[in-house]
Write a protein that holds these residues in place. Structure first.
Motif, PDB file in Angstrom:
ATOM      1  N   ALA A 109       0.816  -1.220   0.000  1.00  0.00           N
ATOM      2  CA  ALA A 109       0.000   0.000   0.000  1.00  0.00           C
ATOM      3  C   ALA A 109       0.843   1.261   0.000  1.00  0.00           C
ATOM      4  CB  ALA A 109      -0.932   0.004   1.216  1.00  0.00           C
ATOM      5  N   GLY A 110       2.140   1.118   0.190  1.00  0.00           N
ATOM      6  CA  GLY A 110       3.027   2.279   0.187  1.00  0.00           C
ATOM      7  C   GLY A 110       3.088   3.001  -1.144  1.00  0.00           C
ATOM      8  N   ILE A 111       2.620   2.363  -2.242  1.00  0.00           N
ATOM      9  CA  ILE A 111       2.628   3.078  -3.525  1.00  0.00           C
ATOM     10  C   ILE A 111       1.389   3.952  -3.702  1.00  0.00           C
ATOM     11  CG2 ILE A 111       3.995   1.226  -4.581  1.00  0.00           C
ATOM     12  CD1 ILE A 111       1.449   0.592  -6.302  1.00  0.00           C
ATOM     13  N   ILE A 112       0.421   3.843  -2.779  1.00  0.00           N
ATOM     14  CA  ILE A 112      -0.772   4.687  -2.852  1.00  0.00           C
ATOM     15  C   ILE A 112      -0.384   6.111  -2.468  1.00  0.00           C
ATOM     16  CG2 ILE A 112      -3.073   5.091  -1.899  1.00  0.00           C
ATOM     17  CD1 ILE A 112      -3.281   2.072  -1.401  1.00  0.00           C
ATOM     18  N   LYS A 113      -0.756   7.069  -3.312  1.00  0.00           N
ATOM     19  CA  LYS A 113      -0.408   8.474  -3.076  1.00  0.00           C
ATOM     20  C   LYS A 113      -1.670   9.299  -2.840  1.00  0.00           C
ATOM     21  CE  LYS A 113       4.015   7.826  -3.875  1.00  0.00           C
ATOM     22  NZ  LYS A 113       4.050   6.443  -4.375  1.00  0.00           N
ATOM     23  N   LYS A 114      -1.524  10.322  -2.050  1.00  0.00           N
ATOM     24  CA  LYS A 114      -2.661  11.167  -1.670  1.00  0.00           C
ATOM     25  C   LYS A 114      -3.389  11.697  -2.901  1.00  0.00           C
ATOM     26  CE  LYS A 114      -3.909  15.064   1.301  1.00  0.00           C
ATOM     27  NZ  LYS A 114      -3.404  16.112   2.243  1.00  0.00           N
ATOM     28  N   GLY A 115      -4.677  11.376  -2.989  1.00  0.00           N
ATOM     29  CA  GLY A 115      -5.513  11.898  -4.058  1.00  0.00           C
ATOM     30  C   GLY A 115      -5.415  11.173  -5.372  1.00  0.00           C
ATOM     31  N   PRO A 163      -5.861   8.007  -7.921  1.00  0.00           N
ATOM     32  CA  PRO A 163      -6.770   6.857  -7.953  1.00  0.00           C
ATOM     33  C   PRO A 163      -6.060   5.552  -7.589  1.00  0.00           C
ATOM     34  CG  PRO A 163      -7.023   8.202  -9.926  1.00  0.00           C
ATOM     35  CD  PRO A 163      -5.823   8.721  -9.208  1.00  0.00           C
ATOM     36  N   VAL A 164      -6.834   4.632  -7.002  1.00  0.00           N
ATOM     37  CA  VAL A 164      -6.312   3.323  -6.595  1.00  0.00           C
ATOM     38  C   VAL A 164      -7.232   2.235  -7.124  1.00  0.00           C
ATOM     39  CG1 VAL A 164      -5.757   1.819  -4.644  1.00  0.00           C
ATOM     40  CG2 VAL A 164      -5.311   4.276  -4.492  1.00  0.00           C
ATOM     41  N   VAL A 165      -6.641   1.218  -7.738  1.00  0.00           N
ATOM     42  CA  VAL A 165      -7.380   0.030  -8.146  1.00  0.00           C
ATOM     43  C   VAL A 165      -6.884  -1.133  -7.295  1.00  0.00           C
ATOM     44  CG1 VAL A 165      -7.706  -1.665  -9.988  1.00  0.00           C
ATOM     45  CG2 VAL A 165      -7.847   0.791 -10.498  1.00  0.00           C
ATOM     46  N   VAL A 166      -7.802  -1.790  -6.606  1.00  0.00           N
ATOM     47  CA  VAL A 166      -7.478  -2.955  -5.778  1.00  0.00           C
ATOM     48  C   VAL A 166      -7.965  -4.195  -6.512  1.00  0.00           C
ATOM     49  CG1 VAL A 166      -7.870  -4.126  -3.584  1.00  0.00           C
ATOM     50  CG2 VAL A 166      -7.595  -1.641  -3.638  1.00  0.00           C
ATOM     51  N   THR A 193      -6.081   2.408   3.703  1.00  0.00           N
ATOM     52  CA  THR A 193      -5.004   3.318   3.304  1.00  0.00           C
ATOM     53  C   THR A 193      -5.500   4.301   2.255  1.00  0.00           C
ATOM     54  OG1 THR A 193      -3.352   1.604   3.741  1.00  0.00           O
ATOM     55  CG2 THR A 193      -2.668   3.467   2.358  1.00  0.00           C
ATOM     56  N   ALA A 194      -6.220   3.818   1.248  1.00  0.00           N
ATOM     57  CA  ALA A 194      -6.734   4.692   0.195  1.00  0.00           C
ATOM     58  C   ALA A 194      -7.714   5.709   0.754  1.00  0.00           C
ATOM     59  CB  ALA A 194      -7.397   3.849  -0.901  1.00  0.00           C
ATOM     60  N   SER A 237      -7.886   8.925  -1.682  1.00  0.00           N
ATOM     61  CA  SER A 237      -7.635   8.444  -3.037  1.00  0.00           C
ATOM     62  C   SER A 237      -8.886   7.766  -3.596  1.00  0.00           C
ATOM     63  CB  SER A 237      -6.475   7.447  -3.025  1.00  0.00           C
ATOM     64  OG  SER A 237      -5.294   8.053  -2.534  1.00  0.00           O
ATOM     65  N   PRO A 238      -9.372   8.195  -4.763  1.00  0.00           N
ATOM     66  CA  PRO A 238     -10.533   7.531  -5.376  1.00  0.00           C
ATOM     67  C   PRO A 238     -10.273   6.027  -5.505  1.00  0.00           C
ATOM     68  CG  PRO A 238      -9.985   9.543  -6.560  1.00  0.00           C
ATOM     69  CD  PRO A 238      -8.872   9.322  -5.572  1.00  0.00           C
ATOM     70  N   LEU A 239     -11.230   5.225  -5.075  1.00  0.00           N
ATOM     71  CA  LEU A 239     -10.998   3.799  -4.878  1.00  0.00           C
ATOM     72  C   LEU A 239     -11.866   2.960  -5.800  1.00  0.00           C
ATOM     73  CD1 LEU A 239      -9.467   1.769  -3.057  1.00  0.00           C
ATOM     74  CD2 LEU A 239     -11.308   2.011  -1.387  1.00  0.00           C
ATOM     75  N   HIS A 240     -11.241   1.946  -6.418  1.00  0.00           N
ATOM     76  CA  HIS A 240     -11.941   1.009  -7.291  1.00  0.00           C
ATOM     77  C   HIS A 240     -11.543  -0.399  -6.844  1.00  0.00           C
ATOM     78  CE1 HIS A 240     -12.604   4.479 -10.024  1.00  0.00           C
ATOM     79  NE2 HIS A 240     -11.376   4.797  -9.646  1.00  0.00           N
ATOM     80  N   VAL A 241     -12.484  -1.128  -6.251  1.00  0.00           N
ATOM     81  CA  VAL A 241     -12.190  -2.421  -5.633  1.00  0.00           C
ATOM     82  C   VAL A 241     -12.843  -3.544  -6.429  1.00  0.00           C
ATOM     83  CG1 VAL A 241     -12.372  -3.801  -3.522  1.00  0.00           C
ATOM     84  CG2 VAL A 241     -12.062  -1.324  -3.368  1.00  0.00           C
TER      85      VAL A 241
END
Length: 445
Positions: free
Chosen positions: A190-196, A198-201, A216-217, A222-226
């Motif tokens: 999760a350390g590659i997630i950056k503030k603001g 987008p994140v795809v899980v 974390t997102a 961070s906009p989240l897509h799970v």
């Protein structure tokens, strides 16, 4: 300055004699080096940054296929390589990317090494800096960057604001560096997630891992897509259907075999969309049939090694090397069994940092016999005799042999031709996969 006499691989071998092998997770050394190089990481095209235990290479391959099918020029960084170091750097080109040319690669290595001034650093950090130099100096519309190890302290994590961060399935691996519980490994990824950003899980087997990534997102806004919540993929009538909040995509089945590739393809589609790239349905359809990812459930249909196998045998190659990978590979072999029943044999080599017995357990009740082989391309290779013991611990019949070629010959010479020709899976290590592709005369291109 162009190098006329030294090749990139000679330069890398020289560096490996000067700098420590292995990993030393920190960003201080690579940041120091990048500053001397003018901070190339700040001059990249939009970045799709991918981490995870399993599936991140497939996600990178699908992302590249989708973007190139839509006409985008794409840089791609993956690791490790299978046969040649240049495989780690695919440079954008009209009509599809190509592995970096040797002279360009060698020149970048030399410049980065000179900028380092002989200071303590790992070779992976130097090669990451090489990637950033190459990707900043050659035009592209997008860069797909796969993490090497972990995430938080991986050398690629100097990328400040990716277009999207992608976290693929997480399971136990590299415990010495990342922790011995899946939630600790998830925290590192999760350390590659950056503030603001987008994140795809991607599809997660572990609820604990998914929770860490989602929390974390959310904490970083961070906009989240799970996967399974905001998007998913499934098979219907011999097609793959992708679904998200915008609707459905009716696509051909992915060229990469295995049901797990539906989820990997879905993560790539979600990532490309979250990063703001437009991939029309017809381009996505083309990409499913064009995607390539050597050494991962790769069917060997030709090459030198085929002549040593029993007549009519199927040969498969996969570099998966941990229990999670073993599970999806075994499921893929079971799917092949449903299509055409054949006796399954394993030819397996592994390194000593992996859970060998855990890998073999996935094949209990499926594999008729295991031939264990040494991994010559790694100093950490498990002796074939010891690996056979690990296989028997997983309740498999096993015996050590000297090489993949010897295993194929032994199977050929003892095969009852009245029986259906076997299905043979060569795997357990990316080092072994690379060795096999080289010996077979079919390196990645």
């Amino acid at each position: 300055m162009k190098m006329a006499t030294r090749t990139a691989e000679i330069e890398i071998e020289r560096l490996m004699t000067l700098h420590p092998k292995g990993f030393d997770l920190s960003l201080d050394r690579v940041r120091r080096l990048l500053e001397r190089l003018g901070n190339p990481q700040d001059r990249l095209p939009p970045v799709i940054h991918i981490a995870g235990t399993n599936g991140k290479g497939s996600a990178a391959a699908f992302s590249r296929a989708l973007l190139e099918a839509a006409g985008y020029r794409v840089h791609v960084h993956t690791s490790p390589h299978l046969v040649h170091w240049c495989e780690r750097y695919r440079m954008a080109a009209t009509g599809g990317g190509r592995f970096v040319a040797d002279d360009i690669f060698a020149d970048a290595i030399q410049r980065v090494a000179e900028a380092n001034r002989g200071e303590t650093i790992t070779v992976f950090e130097i090669l990451t800096a090489v990637m950033l130099v190459l990707f900043s100096e050659h035009p592209a519309d997008v860069a797909v960057v796969e993490v090497g190890l972990g995430g938080r302290f991986d050398a690629t994590n100097v990328i400040k604001q990716p277009a999207v961060s992608v976290i693929m399935p997480i399971s136990l691996d590299h415990q010495a560096y990342l922790g011995d519980r899946v939630e600790l490994i998830a925290a590192e990824k999760a350390g590659i997630i950056k503030k603001g950003a987008p994140v795809v899980v991607g599809a997660q087997e572990s609820d604990a891992a998914r929770s860490v990534l989602v929390e974390t997102a959310e904490r970083l806004g961070s906009p989240l897509h799970v996967y399974g919540q905001d998007f998913l993929a499934f098979e219907e009538n011999g097609r793959m259907v992708y679904q998200d909040g915008t609707g459905l995509l009716d696509l051909p089945l992915p060229r990469l075999p295995g049901r797990h590739q539906f989820a990997n393809a879905a993560a790539a589609i979600a990532a490309v969309r979250a990063a703001g790239f437009n991939v029309p349905p017809e381009a996505a359809s083309f990409a499913m049939g064009a995607v390539e990812w050597p050494g991962r459930l790769q069917r060997l249909a030709n090459g030198r090694l085929m002549e040593f196998a029993p007549e009519g045998a199927e040969l498969w190659l996969d570099g998966g090397h941990n229990p999670g990978a073993g599970t999806v590979i075994a499921e893929a072999m079971a799917a092949q069994e449903e299509k055409l029943a054949r006796p399954l044999f394993l030819i397996t080599g592994m390194i000593n940092t992996k859970d060998q017995t855990g890998y073999f357990r996935a094949f209990e009740g499926m594999a008729r016999h295991v031939f264990t082989v040494p991994v010559r391309m790694s100093e950490a290779g498990v002796p074939a005799e010891e690996l056979a013991v690990r296989a028997t611990e997983a309740r498999l019949s096993a015996e050590p042999v000297a090489s993949v070629e010897n295993a194929l010959k032994l199977l050929r010479d003892t095969w009852d031709k009245a029986e259906t020709a076997p299905r043979i899976l060569i795997g357990g290590s990316l080092y072994l996969a690379g060795e096999v592709l080289a010996e077979n005369g079919t390196p990645p291109a």
